[in-house]
Design a protein around this motif. Sequence first.
Motif, PDB file in Angstrom:
ATOM      1  N   MET A 357       0.818  -1.210   0.000  1.00 14.10           N
ATOM      2  CA  MET A 357       0.000   0.000   0.000  1.00 14.10           C
ATOM      3  C   MET A 357       0.857   1.268   0.000  1.00 14.10           C
ATOM      4  SD  MET A 357      -2.957   0.989   2.775  1.00 14.10           S
ATOM      5  CE  MET A 357      -3.510  -0.718   2.853  1.00 14.10           C
ATOM      6  N   PHE A 358       1.945   1.224   0.775  1.00  9.41           N
ATOM      7  CA  PHE A 358       2.792   2.406   0.913  1.00  9.41           C
ATOM      8  C   PHE A 358       4.124   2.285   0.172  1.00  9.41           C
ATOM      9  CE2 PHE A 358      -0.145   2.887   4.417  1.00  9.41           C
ATOM     10  CZ  PHE A 358      -0.362   4.256   4.461  1.00  9.41           C
ATOM     11  N   GLY A 359       4.337   1.164  -0.543  1.00  5.78           N
ATOM     12  CA  GLY A 359       5.584   0.977  -1.275  1.00  5.78           C
ATOM     13  C   GLY A 359       6.791   0.890  -0.367  1.00  5.78           C
ATOM     14  N   LEU A 360       6.685   0.091   0.709  1.00  6.30           N
ATOM     15  CA  LEU A 360       7.740   0.009   1.716  1.00  6.30           C
ATOM     16  C   LEU A 360       8.624  -1.218   1.516  1.00  6.30           C
ATOM     17  CD1 LEU A 360       5.599   0.878   4.876  1.00  6.30           C
ATOM     18  CD2 LEU A 360       6.952   2.440   3.461  1.00  6.30           C
ATOM     19  N   SER A 361       9.852  -1.119   1.982  1.00  3.89           N
ATOM     20  CA  SER A 361      10.763  -2.261   2.012  1.00  3.89           C
ATOM     21  C   SER A 361      10.803  -2.827   3.424  1.00  3.89           C
ATOM     22  CB  SER A 361      12.169  -1.834   1.579  1.00  3.89           C
ATOM     23  OG  SER A 361      12.653  -0.790   2.404  1.00  3.89           O
ATOM     24  N   SER A 362      11.433  -3.978   3.589  1.00  7.31           N
ATOM     25  CA  SER A 362      11.414  -4.670   4.887  1.00  7.31           C
ATOM     26  C   SER A 362      12.063  -3.858   5.990  1.00  7.31           C
ATOM     27  CB  SER A 362      12.112  -6.027   4.761  1.00  7.31           C
ATOM     28  OG  SER A 362      11.405  -6.867   3.881  1.00  7.31           O
ATOM     29  N   HIS A 363      13.092  -3.072   5.687  1.00  4.95           N
ATOM     30  CA  HIS A 363      13.789  -2.327   6.745  1.00  4.95           C
ATOM     31  C   HIS A 363      12.949  -1.170   7.288  1.00  4.95           C
ATOM     32  CE1 HIS A 363      14.785   0.483   3.445  1.00  4.95           C
ATOM     33  NE2 HIS A 363      14.927   1.377   4.408  1.00  4.95           N
ATOM     34  N   GLU A 364      11.806  -0.882   6.648  1.00  5.36           N
ATOM     35  CA  GLU A 364      10.916   0.172   7.117  1.00  5.36           C
ATOM     36  C   GLU A 364       9.778  -0.373   7.982  1.00  5.36           C
ATOM     37  OE1 GLU A 364      10.916   3.493   3.644  1.00  5.36           O
ATOM     38  OE2 GLU A 364      10.431   1.450   2.972  1.00  5.36           O
ATOM     39  N   VAL A 365       9.880  -1.653   8.345  1.00  5.56           N
ATOM     40  CA  VAL A 365       8.864  -2.309   9.165  1.00  5.56           C
ATOM     41  C   VAL A 365       9.519  -2.892  10.412  1.00  5.56           C
ATOM     42  CG1 VAL A 365       7.047  -4.037   9.242  1.00  5.56           C
ATOM     43  CG2 VAL A 365       7.595  -2.911   7.064  1.00  5.56           C
ATOM     44  N   VAL A 366       8.906  -2.643  11.579  1.00  4.89           N
ATOM     45  CA  VAL A 366       9.437  -3.150  12.853  1.00  4.89           C
ATOM     46  C   VAL A 366       8.339  -3.923  13.573  1.00  4.89           C
ATOM     47  CG1 VAL A 366      10.356  -2.504  15.119  1.00  4.89           C
ATOM     48  CG2 VAL A 366      11.071  -1.247  13.076  1.00  4.89           C
ATOM     49  N   ARG A 367       8.693  -5.087  14.136  1.00  5.29           N
ATOM     50  CA  ARG A 367       7.759  -5.822  15.007  1.00  5.29           C
ATOM     51  C   ARG A 367       7.969  -5.350  16.440  1.00  5.29           C
ATOM     52  NH1 ARG A 367       4.964 -10.810  13.235  1.00  5.29           N
ATOM     53  NH2 ARG A 367       4.505 -11.070  15.426  1.00  5.29           N
ATOM     54  N   ASN A 368       6.909  -4.831  17.061  1.00  6.14           N
ATOM     55  CA  ASN A 368       7.005  -4.310  18.431  1.00  6.14           C
ATOM     56  C   ASN A 368       6.717  -5.354  19.504  1.00  6.14           C
ATOM     57  OD1 ASN A 368       7.728  -1.751  17.657  1.00  6.14           O
ATOM     58  ND2 ASN A 368       5.674  -0.889  17.805  1.00  6.14           N
ATOM     59  N   ASP A 369       6.417  -6.588  19.100  1.00  6.59           N
ATOM     60  CA  ASP A 369       6.005  -7.596  20.073  1.00  6.59           C
ATOM     61  C   ASP A 369       7.062  -8.680  20.306  1.00  6.59           C
ATOM     62  OD1 ASP A 369       5.357  -8.213  17.339  1.00  6.59           O
ATOM     63  OD2 ASP A 369       4.375 -10.023  18.051  1.00  6.59           O
ATOM     64  N   ILE A 370       8.296  -8.447  19.887  1.00  9.89           N
ATOM     65  CA  ILE A 370       9.339  -9.462  20.030  1.00  9.89           C
ATOM     66  C   ILE A 370       9.623  -9.770  21.501  1.00  9.89           C
ATOM     67  CG2 ILE A 370      11.712 -10.084  19.483  1.00  9.89           C
ATOM     68  CD1 ILE A 370       9.853  -9.917  17.067  1.00  9.89           C
ATOM     69  N   GLU A 371       9.823  -8.715  22.308  1.00  8.30           N
ATOM     70  CA  GLU A 371      10.063  -8.911  23.742  1.00  8.30           C
ATOM     71  C   GLU A 371       8.883  -9.605  24.398  1.00  8.30           C
ATOM     72  OE1 GLU A 371      11.972  -5.872  26.345  1.00  8.30           O
ATOM     73  OE2 GLU A 371      11.769  -4.630  24.559  1.00  8.30           O
ATOM     74  N   LEU A 372       7.697  -9.210  24.010  1.00  7.33           N
ATOM     75  CA  LEU A 372       6.486  -9.774  24.594  1.00  7.33           C
ATOM     76  C   LEU A 372       6.417 -11.277  24.391  1.00  7.33           C
ATOM     77  CD1 LEU A 372       3.141  -8.806  25.241  1.00  7.33           C
ATOM     78  CD2 LEU A 372       3.115 -10.052  23.109  1.00  7.33           C
ATOM     79  N   LYS A 373       6.636 -11.729  23.170  1.00  2.47           N
ATOM     80  CA  LYS A 373       6.525 -13.159  22.868  1.00  2.47           C
ATOM     81  C   LYS A 373       7.565 -13.962  23.634  1.00  2.47           C
ATOM     82  CE  LYS A 373       4.335 -12.791  18.344  1.00  2.47           C
ATOM     83  NZ  LYS A 373       3.066 -13.347  18.873  1.00  2.47           N
ATOM     84  N   ALA A 374       8.787 -13.436  23.727  1.00  3.48           N
ATOM     85  CA  ALA A 374       9.845 -14.138  24.452  1.00  3.48           C
ATOM     86  C   ALA A 374       9.492 -14.281  25.926  1.00  3.48           C
ATOM     87  CB  ALA A 374      11.166 -13.395  24.291  1.00  3.48           C
ATOM     88  N   PHE A 375       8.939 -13.220  26.523  1.00  3.23           N
ATOM     89  CA  PHE A 375       8.592 -13.271  27.941  1.00  3.23           C
ATOM     90  C   PHE A 375       7.423 -14.206  28.201  1.00  3.23           C
ATOM     91  CE2 PHE A 375       6.357 -11.950  31.729  1.00  3.23           C
ATOM     92  CZ  PHE A 375       7.389 -11.824  32.649  1.00  3.23           C
ATOM     93  N   LEU A 376       6.377 -14.100  27.372  1.00  5.12           N
ATOM     94  CA  LEU A 376       5.177 -14.909  27.599  1.00  5.12           C
ATOM     95  C   LEU A 376       5.462 -16.396  27.470  1.00  5.12           C
ATOM     96  CD1 LEU A 376       2.288 -12.924  25.871  1.00  5.12           C
ATOM     97  CD2 LEU A 376       2.949 -12.967  28.275  1.00  5.12           C
ATOM     98  N   ASP A 377       6.360 -16.763  26.587  1.00  4.00           N
ATOM     99  CA  ASP A 377       6.721 -18.177  26.446  1.00  4.00           C
ATOM    100  C   ASP A 377       7.229 -18.736  27.767  1.00  4.00           C
ATOM    101  OD1 ASP A 377       5.974 -18.277  23.825  1.00  4.00           O
ATOM    102  OD2 ASP A 377       7.991 -17.988  23.016  1.00  4.00           O
ATOM    103  N   GLY A 378       8.003 -17.919  28.491  1.00  4.49           N
ATOM    104  CA  GLY A 378       8.515 -18.365  29.788  1.00  4.49           C
ATOM    105  C   GLY A 378       7.487 -18.244  30.887  1.00  4.49           C
ATOM    106  N   ALA A 379       6.720 -17.136  30.885  1.00  2.00           N
ATOM    107  CA  ALA A 379       5.762 -16.871  31.958  1.00  2.00           C
ATOM    108  C   ALA A 379       4.654 -17.912  32.002  1.00  2.00           C
ATOM    109  CB  ALA A 379       5.165 -15.481  31.804  1.00  2.00           C
ATOM    110  N   ARG A 380       4.159 -18.331  30.838  1.00  2.00           N
ATOM    111  CA  ARG A 380       3.063 -19.302  30.802  1.00  2.00           C
ATOM    112  C   ARG A 380       3.520 -20.650  31.344  1.00  2.00           C
ATOM    113  NH1 ARG A 380      -1.463 -18.262  27.818  1.00  2.00           N
ATOM    114  NH2 ARG A 380      -1.741 -20.476  27.371  1.00  2.00           N
ATOM    115  N   ASN A 381       4.792 -20.960  31.197  1.00  2.00           N
ATOM    116  CA  ASN A 381       5.317 -22.225  31.710  1.00  2.00           C
ATOM    117  C   ASN A 381       5.510 -22.189  33.210  1.00  2.00           C
ATOM    118  OD1 ASN A 381       5.434 -23.405  29.147  1.00  2.00           O
ATOM    119  ND2 ASN A 381       7.469 -22.592  28.767  1.00  2.00           N
ATOM    120  N   ASP A 382       5.718 -20.975  33.752  1.00  4.28           N
ATOM    121  CA  ASP A 382       6.001 -20.834  35.188  1.00  4.28           C
ATOM    122  C   ASP A 382       4.739 -20.783  36.028  1.00  4.28           C
ATOM    123  OD1 ASP A 382       8.667 -20.833  34.597  1.00  4.28           O
ATOM    124  OD2 ASP A 382       8.846 -18.652  34.604  1.00  4.28           O
ATOM    125  N   LEU A 383       3.646 -20.298  35.464  1.00  3.26           N
ATOM    126  CA  LEU A 383       2.424 -20.133  36.270  1.00  3.26           C
ATOM    127  C   LEU A 383       1.798 -21.477  36.638  1.00  3.26           C
ATOM    128  CD1 LEU A 383       0.744 -17.072  34.532  1.00  3.26           C
ATOM    129  CD2 LEU A 383       1.622 -17.181  36.854  1.00  3.26           C
TER     130      LEU A 383
END
Length: 383
Positions: A357-383
């Motif tokens: 839609m905006f004619g963007l390349s991959s370096h113009e896109v950031v995933r903001n949930d990387i830290e979240l996914k890493a933490f939740l993987d551990g937290a769900r196992n600990d509860l």
Amino acid sequence: MFEIRTLTPIWTGDAEGKCTTIKETAIIGSMRWWYEAIVRGMGGYACDPTSDTSCKFNAEAYEEYKRHLKSNESKKLASNALEAGLKEVCPACKLFGCTGWKRRFKLETSVDANQIEPFNLITLDKNNSFNNWWLSKAFEKSIKSDNSKLTFGKFNLVITELAKSQNPSISSQIHSLLSIMSTMGAIGAKNQYGYGIFDLNDKRSTTESLKEINLFLEHFDFMQEISSTDFYSLDRFWCYEFSLAEDNKTVLKFRKANIIGKKSNSNQYIPVSFDIRYKLPGTEFGLRNNFSKQYGKQKTRQIFGTITETEKNGRIGSRIFVSHVFRKNNSTGYFLKIWGFTDEEVANFIESTTKDMFGLSSHEVVRNDIELKAFLDGARNDL
């Protein structure tokens, strides 16, 4: 006190469907919504406060312990009385309140009146064409009202704790909650239409925020898995942020587009969420339009929601949230944030379609949930 800087105007609405002042109830409602999603993402239980099965403080158990106290059976029963009443109250209700149990904090807002601006939208569609017509009808009361205003700029949230100190403190949990909302979501109402993107002064990292909230959940016994995908949960969450250059062709089109409502004094955002979300007029692009072509109408309604009643489910809430195009603090260029509660296949489709839609390349896109996914993987196992 927490200082918030809005990156797109904040909407809190009122009974007539327009936004005239900042309403604390809408701020608290959005905070609770995110807190429930965090609890579920960590493998815990958060009730639906609008359902018949919502939490209730067990007054009978509480009074039973109090009667024992009066007969001096045990001094220790003082704390046990409260624990008995809260035994089947979920973490979200324990903090935000439920039937028989008050919210554990008071929230007040402090807004500079000079930063309140009139309501407006921008669309590429011409007058009387579909997007323009729909927006004009949907927000008619806000557009025509002289009192309909949106807050854009800085405002403060003042938190007063109403409960005894605990570890972590209520203020600390709210600090962490607002940090997560700022990084990966929005505040207030109508987030799916671009409102409520904000930055938080002294914002914590996602990992630090999740650890702080998890400290509270670790002391909570009433936990159970939620298997229903009807609930919003961070274990199905993703968030993209797209960088848009000042001379991006699509951005330039929007800067020359039609304004619905009164012209804004701000140059910090372009309220175009609706066109991006549905269909860019005069093009083949638009998230919902393209999604429907590939996946069909039924799945599209499940993912993007519907405002009409269906036989089985009634109205369906959107799983996809699209911001207006906004600037960050004195930055060059613009940004767009899109997040959702779906599987990765849908997330990948949204990323690909938005880039086209905006004619963007991959370096113009950031995933903001990387830290979240890493933490939740551990937290769900600990509860």
